[in-house]
Every structure is written in C-alpha cells, then in structure tokens.
Design a protein around this motif. Structure first.
Motif, PDB file in Angstrom:
ATOM      1  N   LEU A  49       0.832  -1.206   0.000  1.00 24.81           N
ATOM      2  CA  LEU A  49       0.000   0.000   0.000  1.00 24.81           C
ATOM      3  C   LEU A  49       0.864   1.253   0.000  1.00 24.81           C
ATOM      4  CD1 LEU A  49      -2.608   1.657   0.358  1.00 24.81           C
ATOM      5  CD2 LEU A  49      -2.487   1.143   2.817  1.00 24.81           C
ATOM      6  N   ASN A  50       1.889   1.276   0.826  1.00 24.76           N
ATOM      7  CA  ASN A  50       2.750   2.457   0.898  1.00 24.76           C
ATOM      8  C   ASN A  50       3.499   2.705  -0.405  1.00 24.76           C
ATOM      9  OD1 ASN A  50       1.963   3.029   3.504  1.00 24.76           O
ATOM     10  ND2 ASN A  50       3.788   2.165   4.470  1.00 24.76           N
ATOM     11  N   PRO A  73      -7.371  -6.555   2.756  1.00 21.63           N
ATOM     12  CA  PRO A  73      -7.796  -7.549   3.745  1.00 21.63           C
ATOM     13  C   PRO A  73      -8.740  -6.921   4.766  1.00 21.63           C
ATOM     14  CG  PRO A  73      -5.417  -7.631   3.421  1.00 21.63           C
ATOM     15  CD  PRO A  73      -5.903  -6.408   2.711  1.00 21.63           C
ATOM     16  N   ALA A  74      -9.706  -7.689   5.206  1.00 18.82           N
ATOM     17  CA  ALA A  74     -10.683  -7.172   6.165  1.00 18.82           C
ATOM     18  C   ALA A  74     -10.004  -6.684   7.440  1.00 18.82           C
ATOM     19  CB  ALA A  74     -11.704  -8.261   6.488  1.00 18.82           C
ATOM     20  N   GLU A  75      -8.931  -7.367   7.833  1.00 23.20           N
ATOM     21  CA  GLU A  75      -8.241  -6.976   9.065  1.00 23.20           C
ATOM     22  C   GLU A  75      -7.580  -5.614   8.927  1.00 23.20           C
ATOM     23  OE1 GLU A  75      -8.265 -11.470   8.761  1.00 23.20           O
ATOM     24  OE2 GLU A  75      -7.746  -9.802   7.430  1.00 23.20           O
ATOM     25  N   LEU A  76      -7.073  -5.300   7.745  1.00 22.67           N
ATOM     26  CA  LEU A  76      -6.464  -3.992   7.535  1.00 22.67           C
ATOM     27  C   LEU A  76      -7.522  -2.894   7.604  1.00 22.67           C
ATOM     28  CD1 LEU A  76      -4.036  -2.242   6.929  1.00 22.67           C
ATOM     29  CD2 LEU A  76      -4.354  -2.720   4.492  1.00 22.67           C
ATOM     30  N   VAL A  77      -8.651  -3.140   6.988  1.00 21.34           N
ATOM     31  CA  VAL A  77      -9.742  -2.165   7.052  1.00 21.34           C
ATOM     32  C   VAL A  77     -10.193  -1.986   8.498  1.00 21.34           C
ATOM     33  CG1 VAL A  77     -12.114  -1.665   6.343  1.00 21.34           C
ATOM     34  CG2 VAL A  77     -10.497  -2.661   4.708  1.00 21.34           C
ATOM     35  N   ASP A  78     -10.286  -3.084   9.239  1.00 21.32           N
ATOM     36  CA  ASP A  78     -10.690  -3.028  10.641  1.00 21.32           C
ATOM     37  C   ASP A  78      -9.721  -2.172  11.456  1.00 21.32           C
ATOM     38  OD1 ASP A  78     -12.053  -3.503  12.991  1.00 21.32           O
ATOM     39  OD2 ASP A  78     -11.222  -5.504  13.289  1.00 21.32           O
ATOM     40  N   VAL A  79      -8.417  -2.404  11.272  1.00 24.47           N
ATOM     41  CA  VAL A  79      -7.422  -1.621  11.998  1.00 24.47           C
ATOM     42  C   VAL A  79      -7.527  -0.139  11.638  1.00 24.47           C
ATOM     43  CG1 VAL A  79      -4.952  -1.143  12.191  1.00 24.47           C
ATOM     44  CG2 VAL A  79      -5.772  -3.474  12.392  1.00 24.47           C
ATOM     45  N   LEU A  80      -7.711   0.151  10.369  1.00 23.46           N
ATOM     46  CA  LEU A  80      -7.809   1.553   9.954  1.00 23.46           C
ATOM     47  C   LEU A  80      -9.074   2.213  10.481  1.00 23.46           C
ATOM     48  CD1 LEU A  80      -6.381   1.418   6.326  1.00 23.46           C
ATOM     49  CD2 LEU A  80      -5.223   1.992   8.458  1.00 23.46           C
ATOM     50  N   GLN A  81     -10.135   1.464  10.625  1.00 24.26           N
ATOM     51  CA  GLN A  81     -11.328   2.007  11.258  1.00 24.26           C
ATOM     52  C   GLN A  81     -11.074   2.314  12.727  1.00 24.26           C
ATOM     53  OE1 GLN A  81     -14.221  -1.028  10.275  1.00 24.26           O
ATOM     54  NE2 GLN A  81     -14.880   0.038   8.413  1.00 24.26           N
ATOM     55  N   GLN A  82     -10.297   1.460  13.384  1.00 25.21           N
ATOM     56  CA  GLN A  82      -9.930   1.743  14.769  1.00 25.21           C
ATOM     57  C   GLN A  82      -8.983   2.950  14.846  1.00 25.21           C
ATOM     58  OE1 GLN A  82      -9.211  -1.450  17.546  1.00 25.21           O
ATOM     59  NE2 GLN A  82      -9.962  -2.981  16.117  1.00 25.21           N
ATOM     60  N   CYS A  83      -8.126   3.107  13.836  1.00 21.98           N
ATOM     61  CA  CYS A  83      -7.283   4.307  13.758  1.00 21.98           C
ATOM     62  C   CYS A  83      -8.153   5.558  13.649  1.00 21.98           C
ATOM     63  CB  CYS A  83      -6.353   4.229  12.545  1.00 21.98           C
ATOM     64  SG  CYS A  83      -4.984   3.062  12.702  1.00 21.98           S
ATOM     65  N   ASP A  84      -9.200   5.460  12.853  1.00 23.62           N
ATOM     66  CA  ASP A  84     -10.094   6.599  12.684  1.00 23.62           C
ATOM     67  C   ASP A  84     -10.745   6.980  14.014  1.00 23.62           C
ATOM     68  OD1 ASP A  84     -11.563   8.397  10.683  1.00 23.62           O
ATOM     69  OD2 ASP A  84     -13.230   7.436  11.728  1.00 23.62           O
ATOM     70  N   ARG A  85     -11.179   5.995  14.764  1.00 23.37           N
ATOM     71  CA  ARG A  85     -11.757   6.257  16.084  1.00 23.37           C
ATOM     72  C   ARG A  85     -10.738   6.934  16.994  1.00 23.37           C
ATOM     73  NH1 ARG A  85     -12.547   1.862  20.899  1.00 23.37           N
ATOM     74  NH2 ARG A  85     -13.520   3.261  22.424  1.00 23.37           N
ATOM     75  N   ALA A  86      -9.507   6.400  17.009  1.00 25.99           N
ATOM     76  CA  ALA A  86      -8.467   6.965  17.870  1.00 25.99           C
ATOM     77  C   ALA A  86      -8.099   8.384  17.431  1.00 25.99           C
ATOM     78  CB  ALA A  86      -7.234   6.064  17.866  1.00 25.99           C
ATOM     79  N   TRP A  87      -8.067   8.616  16.116  1.00 20.72           N
ATOM     80  CA  TRP A  87      -7.762   9.950  15.611  1.00 20.72           C
ATOM     81  C   TRP A  87      -8.799  10.956  16.099  1.00 20.72           C
ATOM     82  CZ3 TRP A  87     -10.170  13.468  12.274  1.00 20.72           C
ATOM     83  CH2 TRP A  87      -9.361  14.511  11.786  1.00 20.72           C
ATOM     84  N   LYS A 140      -6.476  12.575   4.722  1.00 20.01           N
ATOM     85  CA  LYS A 140      -6.018  12.379   3.345  1.00 20.01           C
ATOM     86  C   LYS A 140      -6.023  10.913   2.930  1.00 20.01           C
ATOM     87  CE  LYS A 140      -2.923  16.342   3.916  1.00 20.01           C
ATOM     88  NZ  LYS A 140      -1.508  16.775   4.036  1.00 20.01           N
ATOM     89  N   VAL A 141      -6.453  10.031   3.842  1.00 20.04           N
ATOM     90  CA  VAL A 141      -6.542   8.596   3.540  1.00 20.04           C
ATOM     91  C   VAL A 141      -8.011   8.218   3.405  1.00 20.04           C
ATOM     92  CG1 VAL A 141      -5.968   6.258   4.288  1.00 20.04           C
ATOM     93  CG2 VAL A 141      -4.427   8.158   4.833  1.00 20.04           C
ATOM     94  N   LYS A 142      -8.380   7.619   2.290  1.00 22.34           N
ATOM     95  CA  LYS A 142      -9.753   7.201   2.050  1.00 22.34           C
ATOM     96  C   LYS A 142      -9.827   5.677   2.183  1.00 22.34           C
ATOM     97  CE  LYS A 142     -10.402  11.477   1.176  1.00 22.34           C
ATOM     98  NZ  LYS A 142     -10.928  12.329   2.285  1.00 22.34           N
ATOM     99  N   VAL A 143     -10.679   5.243   3.110  1.00 20.94           N
ATOM    100  CA  VAL A 143     -10.745   3.813   3.434  1.00 20.94           C
ATOM    101  C   VAL A 143     -12.154   3.288   3.200  1.00 20.94           C
ATOM    102  CG1 VAL A 143     -10.420   2.064   5.225  1.00 20.94           C
ATOM    103  CG2 VAL A 143      -8.963   4.108   5.196  1.00 20.94           C
ATOM    104  N   SER A 144     -12.240   2.190   2.466  1.00 20.59           N
ATOM    105  CA  SER A 144     -13.504   1.476   2.309  1.00 20.59           C
ATOM    106  C   SER A 144     -13.188  -0.010   2.216  1.00 20.59           C
ATOM    107  CB  SER A 144     -14.243   1.936   1.052  1.00 20.59           C
ATOM    108  OG  SER A 144     -13.590   1.466  -0.117  1.00 20.59           O
ATOM    109  N   ARG A 145     -14.223  -0.838   2.220  1.00 21.77           N
ATOM    110  CA  ARG A 145     -14.020  -2.278   2.067  1.00 21.77           C
ATOM    111  C   ARG A 145     -13.493  -2.619   0.681  1.00 21.77           C
ATOM    112  NH1 ARG A 145     -13.605  -4.767   6.928  1.00 21.77           N
ATOM    113  NH2 ARG A 145     -15.081  -3.791   8.372  1.00 21.77           N
ATOM    114  N   ASP A 146     -13.687  -1.704  -0.274  1.00 21.56           N
ATOM    115  CA  ASP A 146     -13.264  -1.963  -1.654  1.00 21.56           C
ATOM    116  C   ASP A 146     -11.827  -1.537  -1.929  1.00 21.56           C
ATOM    117  OD1 ASP A 146     -15.769  -2.994  -2.335  1.00 21.56           O
ATOM    118  OD2 ASP A 146     -16.547  -0.980  -2.706  1.00 21.56           O
ATOM    119  N   GLN A 147     -11.414  -0.424  -1.322  1.00 24.72           N
ATOM    120  CA  GLN A 147     -10.061   0.046  -1.580  1.00 24.72           C
ATOM    121  C   GLN A 147      -9.606   1.042  -0.521  1.00 24.72           C
ATOM    122  OE1 GLN A 147      -9.810   2.086  -5.340  1.00 24.72           O
ATOM    123  NE2 GLN A 147     -11.125   3.772  -4.712  1.00 24.72           N
ATOM    124  N   ILE A 148      -8.293   1.229  -0.475  1.00 26.98           N
ATOM    125  CA  ILE A 148      -7.657   2.244   0.372  1.00 26.98           C
ATOM    126  C   ILE A 148      -6.839   3.124  -0.557  1.00 26.98           C
ATOM    127  CG2 ILE A 148      -6.081   2.683   2.295  1.00 26.98           C
ATOM    128  CD1 ILE A 148      -6.695  -0.234   3.185  1.00 26.98           C
TER     129      ILE A 148
END
Length: 329
Positions: free
Chosen positions: A90-91, A100-114, A161-169
């Motif tokens: 990704l980088n 992967p679903a786990e990556l999306v899950d972690v990024l959603q938790q990042c969003d909450r923490a942010w 500046k990061v757009k996250v969905s189940r379809d793409q990051i």
C-alpha cells in the motif's frame, strides 16, 4: 524499500527489564488439574509471550500454535519490516484494491483513535520517520532537522487524506505512507485473546507487544503488571492489576535517533517534533488496540491534555512514569 530500524514500544515481558513487564510468578496452578503453558517469541519486533492454563497441556500447546500462526498471518499484513507485506505494498503504490478485512478493521480503529485524541494519534506520520532516518543516518546530522525541511514532510501527513472502504484504500497525495506501529501490536494481542476465549479459555495473559489479560489469574488474584519509568532507577516500579483489561506503554526512548533522545520514534503529526524522552505513558483500557493507540497519543500530550482525553474517551486509566516514579493522572 529502505530497511529501517525497529521502533519498539517500551514494553517488555519481565519486570527487571527496562519498560513495562509482568511481575514474576511461580509455577502456580489454578487447580489440581490446570497447568501453565507458555510461549515466547517475537511479534512486530517486540518480545512476545502467551501464558495460559489448561487441564490438558498438549491441547494448550496446540492452542498456542494456532494463535501464534494467526499472529504471524496478521503480522504480514501490518508490518513495515517485510517488503512483501500488505502495508508495504500500500505504501509503495498509494492505493490498495480489495484490502484484507483486518487492515480495514485496523484503519477504522485508527479513525476512532484519531477522532477521540483530536488528531494526535495519526498513522500517516510514516513520512516523518523516513525523513528523520535520512536526516540522521544518511546525511550524518547530529542535531534535529530544521523547520523548513520538516515542513515538506508534514505536507504528506494527515489522516483525512486517507480514504478507506471495504473496496479500496487510497492516499490523497503521492509520497504518503502509513505506519501501524502505534496500534497493530495491540490489535494482534486482541485477536489472540479473542481466539483463546472462543476456544473456551477463561484465564490467560497475552503479550504480543502490548498486554491483555483474559479473566484473573487461576489463583483468583488479578494478573499484575509493573510500570517503570523511561530511565533505569533503583526505585521499585509501580504496579497495576489486570482482570479482563489491557495495558500498553509508549516511551520516546523505545528508539532514538540522537543521544539526547529529543529526536525519536513518536512524532507529533502537527509539528513534526518528537515526544519527551523523559516520560513513559501507560494506558489501561478494555482492548489492547485502543490502549496502544491512546498511549501513543498520550506520549505527545501534556498531563492536562491527557486528563481531558480520559474524560472524553471514558473507561480508561493513564499513568505517567518518569525517573521520579509513576503517578496516575
């Protein structure tokens, strides 16, 4: 991709070592039938340990093999230290289809923490790490980078500046990059605990870089953790009890670019400067991922800001450790 030094959290498995560790306990048995099964290894560059009690030692051993395999699988999604990991891909590309679903899950938790930290926790600070690394290792500088050069890297930082969905990051700007070192260890710890609970365990202690207790110790007492300051002292470390709770610690001198520690691995996403090397921050929360993210943010905050954060987040505790000792905020 450049191979960067490891940014370890200030957490270790033994109380005698620097950082936060478990107080030693003997070969206690929860009852006449359950015995302790222990695994030690490395996860995301940190010492990792799983301790569980099971009436059948062989079954306990197989359980540990299963959860360690899952931890290894997750590591290859989140790590920055294997060039073929999902995060490194990704980088490099700035976009990832069907993540992967786990990556999306972690990024959603990042969003909450942010959001709950007011933007202090921000996984897009990876360009700052790259900039500091080149400044000190490649250029050979010994003093912090100048503000004008730092500002260039800051243009690549910003969670919105990061757009996250189940379809793409997708990254909004070329050159952006993520680091999950402030949350992935906690996330993997949570996953291991969840798997062990699903297998029927009621008592275990898991440290995959951050620590989480399932239930109490089989002897009926809480699991016990020692919190130490960032500077070795002769003082007896403060201790906290854990029952169905997680604890994470962040400290600036987990990795330092310079001898003073003023330039280190915990970056302020607004200023680009680094956390105070004289403090270590520990957070107790329901999950290791949230404790991990909050401790990272708290390392960049003043005490009054941490108190305000605790009020907003609710249900969490924070401790600041210095050479003088440890206090709860």
């Amino acid at each position: 991709m450049t191979s960067y030094p490891s940014r370890r959290k200030f957490v270790t498995i033994t109380a005698a070592a620097a950082g936060m560790g478990l107080l030693p306990f003997g070969a206690a048995r929860g009852d006449d039938h359950a015995t302790m099964v222990e695994w030690q290894g490395v996860s995301l560059g940190s010492v990792a340990t799983i301790r569980l009690y099971h009436p059948d030692r062989e079954v306990g051993r197989r359980l540990i093999e299963r959860v360690v395999a899952e931890a290894r699988r997750l590591e290859m999604i989140f790590t920055l230290y294997e060039t073929d990991s999902v995060l490194c891909d990704l980088n490099r590309r700035g976009v990832l289809a069907a993540p992967p679903a786990e990556l999306v899950d972690v990024l959603q938790q990042c969003d909450r923490a942010w959001h709950v930290t007011g933007g202090v926790f921000d996984p897009t600070v990876q360009p700052l790490w790259t900039f500091y690394y080149k400044h000190f290792a490649e250029v050979g500088e010994t003093s912090p980078p100048p503000a004008d050069k730092l500002a260039q890297s800051l243009q690549l930082v910003g969670w919105p500046k990061v757009k996250v969905s189940r379809d793409q990051i997708v990254f909004e700007k070329p050159g952006m990059a993520l680091t999950l070192n402030g949350i992935a260890q906690g996330y993997i710890t949570d996953r291991v605990v969840d798997l062990l609970r699903e297998a029927g365990l009621e008592s275990c202690l898991v440290d995959m870089g951050e620590i989480r207790a399932l239930g109490a110790h089989p002897d009926g007492k809480p699991w016990n953790a020692a919190l130490q300051g960032p500077i070795d002292t002769a003082k007896q470390p403060a201790t906290v009890d854990l029952v169905n709770k997680a604890v994470a610690t962040s400290a600036a001198n987990g990795f330092q670019f310079d001898k003073s520690g003023q330039s280190n691995h915990i970056f302020n996403p607004v200023t680009g400067r680094c956390a105070d090397p004289a403090r270590a921050l520990s957070v107790i929360s329901d999950t290791a991922a949230f404790a991990d993210a909050l401790s990272t943010a708290c390392a960049l905050m003043e005490d009054r800001q941490i108190v305000e954060l605790l009020k907003r987040a609710g249900g969490n505790r924070a401790f600041v450790s210095t050479a003088a000792g440890t206090v709860e905020l």
